[in-house]
Design a protein around this motif. Structure first.
Motif, PDB file in Angstrom:
ATOM      1  N   LEU A   1      -6.897  -3.653  -2.131  1.00  0.00           N
ATOM      2  CA  LEU A   1      -5.928  -4.001  -3.173  1.00  0.00           C
ATOM      3  C   LEU A   1      -6.586  -4.667  -4.382  1.00  0.00           C
ATOM      4  CD1 LEU A   1      -2.977  -5.367  -0.978  1.00  0.00           C
ATOM      5  CD2 LEU A   1      -3.099  -3.184  -2.177  1.00  0.00           C
TER       6      LEU A   1
ATOM      7  N   ILE B   1      -4.380  -3.707  -7.512  1.00  0.00           N
ATOM      8  CA  ILE B   1      -3.113  -4.426  -7.618  1.00  0.00           C
ATOM      9  C   ILE B   1      -3.312  -5.802  -8.243  1.00  0.00           C
ATOM     10  CG2 ILE B   1      -1.080  -5.254  -6.358  1.00  0.00           C
ATOM     11  CD1 ILE B   1      -1.439  -2.229  -6.351  1.00  0.00           C
TER      12      ILE B   1
ATOM     13  N   TYR C   1      -7.006  -5.160   3.838  1.00  0.00           N
ATOM     14  CA  TYR C   1      -6.013  -4.955   2.774  1.00  0.00           C
ATOM     15  C   TYR C   1      -6.494  -5.589   1.468  1.00  0.00           C
ATOM     16  CZ  TYR C   1      -2.399  -3.324   6.047  1.00  0.00           C
ATOM     17  OH  TYR C   1      -1.661  -2.607   6.958  1.00  0.00           O
TER      18      TYR C   1
ATOM     19  N   CYS D   1       0.834  -1.213   0.000  1.00  0.00           N
ATOM     20  CA  CYS D   1       0.000   0.000   0.000  1.00  0.00           C
ATOM     21  C   CYS D   1       0.866   1.259   0.000  1.00  0.00           C
ATOM     22  CB  CYS D   1      -0.937  -0.002   1.207  1.00  0.00           C
ATOM     23  SG  CYS D   1      -2.294  -1.200   1.086  1.00  0.00           S
TER      24      CYS D   1
END
Length: 247
Positions: free
Chosen positions: A196, A200, A192, A175
Motif C-alpha cells: 500500500l 495509497i 499490506y 486492497c
C-alpha cells in the motif's frame, strides 16, 4: 452481513435480467420495424407490459426522481399531438401511427427507459458499497470496543491481537477497493503495508503502520517481554485512526 450480501446479489441479478429483457423487447420491435414480421411485434406486445411494471417498481425504490422520466415515455398525457418527439411505447402497443409517425419512433423512448433501468443498476451497486462499508465499520468499531474492554481488564495481549486482526481485515478491503492483489495467501500487516506504500499512502504513514505492526507482533508472538498498557493503548488508537482515514 453475509445474508444481506446474498440478498443484494439476488437483487442485482434481477436488475440484470430486467436490462436483458428490455434489450430483447427493443430488438423485437426493431426487427418488426425492418421486416414487419408479426411474431416480432407479438413478442413486444405480450412482454412489454410485464417488463414495464417490474421496471416501474424498481425505479420507485432506487431512483424515484427518474420515475416521471420513465413513465412519460410510456404515456404522455400532456402532449398536444402525436409526432416523432411525443410518440410513446404505449402508442406502439396500440398500433397508433400514420404516414408521418410510425411505430419505429417507439424505439427511442424504449431505449431511454432501458437506460434508466441501467442507471438503477449503477446506483444500486454504489448503494451496496456504502451499506457494506457501513456494516464493516460497525463490526470494526465493535471489535475495537472489545479490545478496549480487554485492556481495561488487564488482558493486554488479547486486546492487541484483536487490533491486529482489525487492521488486516481493513487493509484487505482497501486492497479490494483499489484492485491491488497480494501473492501471499495470509498476508500480515507488514505485507499490506509494503504494497500500500506509495499506492495509497506515503512513507510517513508507512512508518506509522510499521509501528502498529511491531506492536501487534509484540502482543501475538514476542515472549521475551509483556506489552505495556501504554503500548496497547497506542495500538488501539492507531487502529481506530487507520480504519477511519485509510480507504
Amino acid at each position: 452481513m453475509v445474508s444481506n450480501m446474498k440478498k443484494y446479489d439476488k437483487i442485482k441479478a434481477e436488475i440484470d435480467e430486467l436490462i436483458n429483457d428490455g434489450k430483447k423487447l427493443y430488438d423485437s420491435l426493431a426487427n418488426y420495424c425492418k421486416s414487419e414480421k408479426i411474431s416480432d411485434f407479438q413478442y413486444f406486445l405480450y412482454n412489454y407490459e410485464s417488463w414495464y411494471t417490474k421496471s416501474l417498481l424498481l425505479i420507485k425504490q432506487i431512483l424515484p426522481f427518474r420515475l416521471e422520466d420513465f413513465t412519460i415515455r410510456y404515456r404522455n398525457s400532456k402532449r398536444k399531438e402525436i409526432n416523432a418527439e411525443t410518440y410513446t411505447t404505449s402508442d406502439a402497443l396500440l398500433l397508433l401511427g400514420n404516414q408521418n409517425c410510425k411505430i419505429l419512433y417507439a424505439l427511442m423512448p424504449l431505449s431511454q427507459q432501458i437506460e434508466i433501468v441501467k442507471a438503477c443498476r449503477l446506483s444500486f451497486e454504489s448503494e451496496i458499497y456504502s451499506i457494506q462499508s457501513l456494516l464493516q465499520a460497525d463490526i470494526f468499531d465493535s471489535e475495537i470496543d472489545s479490545a478496549k474492554h480487554l485492556l481495561k481488564k488487564g488482558f493486554l495481549r488479547a486486546a492487541g491481537a484483536i487490533c491486529g486482526v482489525v487492521i488486516e481485515k481493513h487493509f484487505s478491503e482497501v486492497c479490494n477497493n483499489h484492485n491491488i492483489s497480494l501473492k501471499k495467501k495470509s498476508p500480515t500487516i507488514a505485507d499490506y503495508n509494503d504494497v500500500l506504500k506509495d499506492n495509497i499512502y506515503d512513507t510517513i504513514e508507512w512508518r506509522r503502520i510499521q509501528r502498529l505492526g511491531d506492536l501487534r507482533n509484540l502482543c501475538d508472538h514476542n515472549k521475551d517481554r509483556e506489552p505495556t498498557k501504554d503500548e496497547v493503548e497506542e495500538l488501539i488508537c492507531g487502529t481506530e485512526r487507520v480504519i477511519k482515514t485509510i480507504f
